[in-house]
Design a protein around this motif. Structure first.
Motif, mmCIF file in Angstrom:
data_model
loop_
_atom_site.group_PDB
_atom_site.id
_atom_site.type_symbol
_atom_site.label_atom_id
_atom_site.label_comp_id
_atom_site.label_asym_id
_atom_site.label_seq_id
_atom_site.Cartn_x
_atom_site.Cartn_y
_atom_site.Cartn_z
ATOM 1 N N ARG A 161 -11.082 14.741 -6.051
ATOM 2 C CA ARG A 161 -11.240 16.189 -6.092
ATOM 3 C C ARG A 161 -12.522 16.491 -6.853
ATOM 4 N NH1 ARG A 161 -7.338 17.525 -8.972
ATOM 5 N NH2 ARG A 161 -8.291 18.412 -10.833
ATOM 6 N N GLY A 162 -13.452 17.116 -6.171
ATOM 7 C CA GLY A 162 -14.699 17.496 -6.803
ATOM 8 C C GLY A 162 -14.693 18.964 -7.154
ATOM 9 N N LEU A 163 -15.837 19.463 -7.533
ATOM 10 C CA LEU A 163 -15.960 20.878 -7.894
ATOM 11 C C LEU A 163 -15.836 21.779 -6.671
ATOM 12 C CD1 LEU A 163 -18.979 20.631 -10.360
ATOM 13 C CD2 LEU A 163 -16.541 20.373 -10.852
ATOM 14 N N GLY A 164 -16.098 21.187 -5.486
ATOM 15 C CA GLY A 164 -16.053 21.982 -4.264
ATOM 16 C C GLY A 164 -14.874 21.685 -3.365
ATOM 17 N N GLY A 165 -13.918 20.883 -3.809
ATOM 18 C CA GLY A 165 -12.757 20.583 -2.984
ATOM 19 C C GLY A 165 -12.465 19.093 -2.953
ATOM 20 N N GLU A 166 -11.552 18.686 -2.049
ATOM 21 C CA GLU A 166 -11.129 17.293 -1.970
ATOM 22 C C GLU A 166 -11.952 16.512 -0.957
ATOM 23 O OE1 GLU A 166 -7.004 16.538 -1.468
ATOM 24 O OE2 GLU A 166 -6.433 17.511 -3.358
ATOM 25 N N TYR A 167 -12.163 15.245 -1.284
ATOM 26 C CA TYR A 167 -12.883 14.309 -0.419
ATOM 27 C C TYR A 167 -11.946 13.125 -0.186
ATOM 28 C CZ TYR A 167 -17.004 16.981 -1.926
ATOM 29 O OH TYR A 167 -17.909 17.984 -2.198
ATOM 30 N N GLU A 168 -11.487 12.955 1.050
ATOM 31 C CA GLU A 168 -10.491 11.928 1.360
ATOM 32 C C GLU A 168 -11.147 10.683 1.948
ATOM 33 O OE1 GLU A 168 -7.871 13.935 4.043
ATOM 34 O OE2 GLU A 168 -6.728 14.896 2.426
ATOM 35 N N GLU A 169 -10.387 9.574 1.904
ATOM 36 C CA GLU A 169 -10.795 8.303 2.502
ATOM 37 C C GLU A 169 -12.179 7.863 2.022
ATOM 38 O OE1 GLU A 169 -10.363 8.539 6.731
ATOM 39 O OE2 GLU A 169 -8.258 7.968 6.605
ATOM 40 N N ILE A 170 -12.341 7.844 0.725
ATOM 41 C CA ILE A 170 -13.577 7.353 0.116
ATOM 42 C C ILE A 170 -13.385 5.878 -0.221
ATOM 43 C CG2 ILE A 170 -15.217 7.609 -1.769
ATOM 44 C CD1 ILE A 170 -15.047 10.070 0.072
ATOM 45 N N PHE A 171 -14.103 4.997 0.476
ATOM 46 C CA PHE A 171 -14.020 3.572 0.168
ATOM 47 C C PHE A 171 -15.044 3.228 -0.895
ATOM 48 C CE2 PHE A 171 -15.482 -0.839 0.859
ATOM 49 C CZ PHE A 171 -14.312 -1.486 0.479
ATOM 50 N N LEU A 172 -14.572 2.660 -1.999
ATOM 51 C CA LEU A 172 -15.437 2.248 -3.099
ATOM 52 C C LEU A 172 -15.320 0.732 -3.255
ATOM 53 C CD1 LEU A 172 -17.251 3.181 -5.513
ATOM 54 C CD2 LEU A 172 -15.167 3.179 -6.900
ATOM 55 N N PRO A 173 -16.401 -0.009 -3.015
ATOM 56 C CA PRO A 173 -16.336 -1.472 -3.076
ATOM 57 C C PRO A 173 -16.426 -2.031 -4.495
ATOM 58 C CG PRO A 173 -18.507 -0.789 -2.382
ATOM 59 C CD PRO A 173 -17.693 0.470 -2.519
ATOM 60 N N LEU A 174 -15.734 -1.394 -5.426
ATOM 61 C CA LEU A 174 -15.650 -1.844 -6.814
ATOM 62 C C LEU A 174 -14.190 -1.837 -7.222
ATOM 63 C CD1 LEU A 174 -18.558 0.262 -8.396
ATOM 64 C CD2 LEU A 174 -18.688 -2.089 -7.561
#
Length: 507
Positions: A308-321
């Motif tokens: 959840r950012g300042l402008g809304g939700e961001y789904e299915e974010i793949f982070l390779p860490l």
């Protein structure tokens, strides 16, 4: 059909107009078109352009290598990063004679105790994905001093590093002659970075403090976004003995009217930050309130997030860490970039989710739960204080199913070594204590004495040479068939991790 990218047109336009155009494009897109584009991609194709070499090798050209070594030797002859005279007077004088290069571009300034470099890399990847030319200044380096100054996601090449030093050297000598103390190693590098960014030129600089904030050499920039990663006890002899005292120093990067992206903090540290924000009329976005991690699940090679950012939700974010701490770093980085673009304040809406996905999927962070060998698996992590060690231990336990884990620990003498070892005690079957090649390294025998207090004598092995320590740990991990799932973690210091990386063949 597609409109020109921001990068296709910003060379001949005002930077402020360019930023506004990018924000407008990414927040006013046709929703149906965005859905169609998103549906045509998979997690594995969201990696975007490569972020450049992870860690640069020594120059292949002998003459360039010699010239770089000469620069390194001259820099090493100055005060090191652990010897400080708390003041920005010298770096301010250098900026003055250089023509204030740090004011030639907007910047995002990052402080905190842990997670600064990983967060800086994520911010850099996001900005680059939105077609901005980036400069990144971080410390310390893993293997090569050139890692500290990056352009467009890659460390500057050795020739450019040498040129940057030679360009400012006469001005450095001029300031040296005028000040009670010569410019330090870190101050000269900071001057090199700011000048290199202006020469490039970059659209935005992502700058990590060296230590503290208020009197740190980087604090001659006037950043519109100040990022504060989690604060814990470290450098207590210089910054204070409580989170609140340390926060007081770190709050010095918050400028008049800025936006502060505040990661989860101890209550007393958060109070200090909020008080400082009120004093300078800054806007604060707090993790867990205005932004945060909505969900996360383990994925092959990393983790899958909803942020959840300042402008809304961001789904299915793949982070390779690996690790929950990196998910929280991602939430901080996303919100920092949103704030830079004005999302959540002047500009409604959110950033284009596909661009955000591509950016995060391209992130690398050498020496942070980095796998460098298999059979047995060898992982490197630069944790060097108790809070960082706890985050590493949690991330390792979550992401790797080791049946037996051997630790290789080489720490600096000025750290809370006992606290570091206590954080790892529950996950290490045995620990091999060693030391790196720097003068700051804690003597292996002294480290062993502390380790015996924590682990008991039967679980501690001493190998003063790092190569011998790695060999011993790998042998322990392999010695019994029932431990086919054994692994090795090398940790305790960025320097230890960098030297291990070289010994294990990573260039």
């Amino acid at each position: 059909m597609s409109e020109p990218r921001p990068s296709d047109r910003h060379d001949d336009s005002d930077p402020d107009e360019t930023f506004a155009e990018i924000v407008d494009e990414e927040t006013q897109r046709d929703p149906d078109l965005a859905v169609i584009e998103a549906g045509s991609r998979t997690l594995r194709t969201r990696s975007g352009p490569p972020q450049g070499d992870e860690v640069p090798a020594r120059p292949a050209d002998p003459e360039v290598d010699k010239a770089l070594r000469d620069v390194e030797q001259e820099l090493a002859g100055r005060w090191g990063e652990t010897k400080l005279e708390p003041s920005v007077a010298r770096i301010a004088a250098l900026m003055d004679v250089l023509g204030e290069p740090q004011r030639a571009y907007p910047s995002i300034h990052i402080t905190g105790t842990n997670g600064k470099t990983s967060t800086a890399r994520m911010i850099e990847a996001l900005l680059g994905a939105f077609d901005l030319r980036t400069g990144r200044y971080t410390s310390p380096h893993v293997q090569s001093i050139t890692e500290r100054i990056s352009l467009d996601g890659s460390p500057i090449d050795p020739e450019r590093f040498i040129e940057a030093y030679q360009d400012i050297k006469p001005y450095v000598e001029m300031v040296d002659a005028q000040q009670p103390y010569r410019l330090s190693f870190f101050e000269v590098l900071t001057g090199m970075a700011y000048a290199a960014f202006a020469d490039a030129p970059v659209d935005v600089a992502v700058v990590e403090v060296g230590m503290g904030g208020s009197w740190d050499a980087t604090n001659v920039i006037d950043s519109s976004v100040a990022v504060v990663t989690p604060i814990s006890l470290d450098h207590t002899d210089r910054l204070g003995s409580t989170p609140a005292e340390i926060a007081g120093e770190k709050s010095g990067i918050i400028k008049q009217g800025a936006t502060v992206i505040l990661a989860q903090q101890p209550v007393d540290a958060a109070q200090v930050m909020l008080k400082k924000a009120v004093e300078v009329d800054a806007t604060v976005a707090r993790e867990g309130m205005e932004f945060g991690v909505v969900s996360r699940e383990i994925a092959v090679g990393g983790q899958l997030l909803t942020l959840r950012g300042l402008g809304g939700e961001y789904e299915e974010i793949f982070l390779p860490l690996y690790g929950a701490h990196q998910a929280h770093n991602a939430a901080v980085a996303l919100s920092a970039v949103e704030a830079f673009f004005g999302i959540g304040a002047e500009q409604p809406g959110s950033l284009d989710v596909e661009t955000v996905r591509r950016a995060f999927a391209s992130v690398i962070s050498p020496g942070r739960l980095e796998v460098v060998r298999s059979s047995p698996t060898v992982v490197l992590d630069a944790a060097h204080n108790p809070a960082g060690a706890r985050a590493t231990a949690d991330g390792l336990s979550e992401a790797f199913g080791f049946s037996r884990l051997i630790g290789v620990v080489g720490a600096s003498a000025d750290k809370d070594v006992k606290g570091l070892l206590e954080a790892f005690e529950p996950i290490f079957a045995e620990v091999v204590v060693t030391q790196n090649s720097t003068a700051r390294a804690m003597d292996a025998d002294a480290l062993a004495a502390v380790a015996v207090e924590v682990f008991g004598e039967d679980r501690v092995q001493v190998e003063p040479r790092l190569d011998d320590a790695l060999e011993a740990a790998i042998t322990l991990a392999e010695e019994e068939d029932e431990y086919a799932g054994a692994g090795v973690l090398v940790t305790g210091s960025v320097i230890t991790v960098g030297e291990a990386r070289l010994l294990l063949g990573r260039r």
